[in-house]
Write a protein that holds these residues in place. Structure first.
Motif, mmCIF file in Angstrom:
data_model
loop_
_atom_site.group_PDB
_atom_site.id
_atom_site.type_symbol
_atom_site.label_atom_id
_atom_site.label_comp_id
_atom_site.label_asym_id
_atom_site.label_seq_id
_atom_site.Cartn_x
_atom_site.Cartn_y
_atom_site.Cartn_z
ATOM 1 N N THR A 141 41.989 31.839 45.962
ATOM 2 C CA THR A 141 41.440 32.191 44.656
ATOM 3 C C THR A 141 42.485 32.936 43.828
ATOM 4 O O THR A 141 43.447 33.492 44.370
ATOM 5 C CB THR A 141 40.201 33.078 44.815
ATOM 6 O OG1 THR A 141 40.599 34.308 45.448
ATOM 7 C CG2 THR A 141 39.143 32.396 45.677
ATOM 8 N N TRP A 143 42.355 35.850 42.454
ATOM 9 C CA TRP A 143 42.488 37.262 42.825
ATOM 10 C C TRP A 143 43.169 37.425 44.189
ATOM 11 O O TRP A 143 43.895 38.395 44.405
ATOM 12 C CB TRP A 143 41.124 37.950 42.802
ATOM 13 C CG TRP A 143 40.002 37.205 43.476
ATOM 14 C CD1 TRP A 143 39.591 37.309 44.767
ATOM 15 C CD2 TRP A 143 39.149 36.244 42.855
ATOM 16 N NE1 TRP A 143 38.540 36.473 45.015
ATOM 17 C CE2 TRP A 143 38.230 35.803 43.848
ATOM 18 C CE3 TRP A 143 39.042 35.721 41.566
ATOM 19 C CZ2 TRP A 143 37.235 34.855 43.595
ATOM 20 C CZ3 TRP A 143 38.059 34.777 41.315
ATOM 21 C CH2 TRP A 143 37.175 34.355 42.314
ATOM 22 N N GLN A 144 42.969 36.465 45.076
ATOM 23 C CA GLN A 144 43.700 36.527 46.345
ATOM 24 C C GLN A 144 45.192 36.271 46.129
ATOM 25 O O GLN A 144 46.043 36.910 46.767
ATOM 26 C CB GLN A 144 43.134 35.512 47.331
ATOM 27 C CG GLN A 144 41.765 35.870 47.872
ATOM 28 C CD GLN A 144 41.215 34.804 48.805
ATOM 29 O OE1 GLN A 144 41.859 33.780 49.045
ATOM 30 N NE2 GLN A 144 40.018 35.028 49.327
ATOM 31 N N GLU A 442 32.770 39.971 46.669
ATOM 32 C CA GLU A 442 34.137 40.090 46.170
ATOM 33 C C GLU A 442 34.948 38.852 46.522
ATOM 34 O O GLU A 442 35.783 38.396 45.733
ATOM 35 C CB GLU A 442 34.805 41.337 46.746
ATOM 36 C CG GLU A 442 36.194 41.582 46.187
ATOM 37 C CD GLU A 442 36.852 42.815 46.763
ATOM 38 O OE1 GLU A 442 37.798 43.330 46.132
ATOM 39 O OE2 GLU A 442 36.443 43.265 47.853
ATOM 40 N N GLY A 446 35.810 37.976 43.060
ATOM 41 C CA GLY A 446 36.945 38.846 42.772
ATOM 42 C C GLY A 446 36.555 40.201 42.242
ATOM 43 O O GLY A 446 37.428 41.021 41.912
#
Length: 464
Positions: A141, A143-144, A442, A446
């Motif tokens: 993702t 955010w990762q 989350e 995110g």
């Protein structure tokens, strides 16, 4: 649930692959009658075995006794993934977040500990299938991906060798439709945990350490001049005691609220051919993890099975310790489904083993140490799934405490300050489940919710 996932589990043996592969246990001796010693170690996993072995190096002439309730390595030490980190702090980010003033020391000591562990493996001839081939962390993702980039910057700040990978560069390490970027760090190791336990056990016996198995300690009695451990068939009198029992805290009940049991699960495939491994682009011997809060970890065994574990982290109400909870069909099916999603190229795969084990988790995701009985008792626990290498560091710290030595290890705030206690039930069960739901959310969005941000502010966390 998919039929392919169910079919892949059709012949999976319900026991840990490592323990099954090692075959019959070595002959054991039960503690019987009366024994007197200078140092007693309770617990025959990684922490206890390292404590006894390192104690022998410090004290060649002292009588050292190790007592294990079942067989050495039958609990967490023989059931884990064998990931051997260059860290004692659950990683660089955790050190920086929770102990910024001593982060540099924690990172340095973690890397040194892995070096020392490798030297001890070579020194004692421990045939543990130790491989220092690195680790690949994956993200999918946005955010990762940003998290991996931030991790790369932290690694570079501390001189940790790493490589950011995407596109064809990532496919050279692993080809999966789920993951778009990765971060490879070269200084990371893997080992066979069951072999490591048996080899440590062998080394202890060769060093003249008395080792008693199937000898659960039922009571600890304190005297003015020493300590007495009561077992089913006898007693052990000792001057000093190292408790390496992790989640089994009955001998020091005050520790019970400082750790909770988290059940973790894993599968192993049947051995893969070179052609199958080539399909997924994984031709090296490095370990792999993904970046989720509910994360997976995977690695190869010596015979090229894939060990695939993680994701579900189950806390049972009241912290129940029950071997039956290590067998959870719904988790095994979920893991099988997720494996097939990650590697559709291996749609015909079959799993050979399915099992679970207990992680002793602290509220700050790292081990801690301490002492009791005017320094005659030392303990270490709360490894939170990161104990394969950190257990050696914990053992050395306990020996420092028992010798009343002020060392860099004993003065670390991370080790010497106890974590926040978990609340009593039913609030504990509710809090853990709310935190897990927040972590799952989350992973999907995110967004870190108010509960998790509040926990962050108080230095409290939840991980596996």
């Amino acid at each position: 649930m998919t039929q392919s996932a169910l079919a892949s589990l059709k012949h999976a043996i319900p026991q840990p692959y490592w323990l099954d592969a090692e075959g019959p246990l070595p002959a054991f001796t039960r503690q019987v009658g009366e024994v007197r010693c200078d140092l007693a170690v309770v617990g025959g996993g990684f922490t206890g075995l390292w404590t006894a072995l390192l104690a022998r190096q410090r004290h060649p002439d002292k009588r050292i006794v190790l007592i294990e309730a079942r067989e050495c390595g039958g609990a967490a030490s023989g059931r884990n993934g064998g990931f051997c980190a260059p860290s004692i702090s659950h990683g660089v980010s955790n050190a920086l977040k929770r102990w910024p003033k001593e982060a540099e020391a924690l990172i340095r000591l973690g890397r040194q500990n892995l070096d020392d562990l490798q030297r001890d493996i070579e020194r004692f001839g421990l045939g543990a299938e130790f491989e220092r081939e690195g680790k690949l962390t994956l993200a999918t993702t946005p955010w990762q991906i940003e998290g991996l980039k931030a991790q790369q910057r932290k690694y570079e700040r501390f001189g940790i060798d790493c490589q950011y990978l995407e596109g064809d560069a990532l496919k050279a390490y692993l080809d999966s439709p789920l993951y778009s970027v990765g971060l490879f760090e070269s200084n990371y190791a893997l080992l066979n945990p069951a072999k490591m336990v048996r080899e440590l056990r062998r080394a202890c016996l060769e060093q003249g350490i008395e080792l008693y198995e199937h000898s659960p300690v039922s009571n600890l009695v304190r005297h003015a001049d020493g300590l007495t451990l009561e077992t089913a068939y006898g007693v052990v009198h000792t001057d000093r005691l190292a408790l390496a029992t992790n989640i089994f805290t009955s001998l020091l009940p005050g520790l019970k609220s400082k750790v909770i049991p988290i059940y973790d699960y894993a599968l192993t495939t049947q051995p893969l051919s070179a052609e199958q491994l080539k399909r997924i682009g994984w031709e090296g011997r490095y370990g792999i993890v993904d970046s989720g809060n509910q994360f997976h970890y995977w690695r190869k065994t010596r015979d090229n099975r894939i060990l695939w574990g993680g994701y579900d982290a189950i806390y049972p109400f009241a912290g129940r310790l029950d071997e039956g909870l290590t067998h959870r069909p719904e988790t095994f099916v979920r893991l099988a489904e997720q494996f097939l999603e990650a590697f559709p190229q291996l749609g015909d795969i079959a799993f050979s083993h399915a099992w679970g084990g207990i992680i002793d988790s602290s509220a700050r995701t790292t081990l801690f140490t301490g002492s009791d009985a005017d320094g005659r008792i030392a303990y270490a626990l709360g490894f939170t799934g990161q104990g394969v290498s950190a257990s050696r560091f914990a053992a050395a710290t306990m020996l420092d405490l028992l010798a009343n030595q002020k060392t860099e290890r004993t003065t670390l705030k991370m080790l010497s300050r106890a974590p926040v206690r978990f609340p009593p039930e039913p609030f504990r069960y509710l809090a853990v489940n709310l935190a897990q739901r927040g972590l799952e959310r989350e992973d999907r969005t995110g967004q870190r919710n108010l509960l998790l941000r509040t926990m962050d502010a108080f230095g409290v966390g939840f991980d596996s």
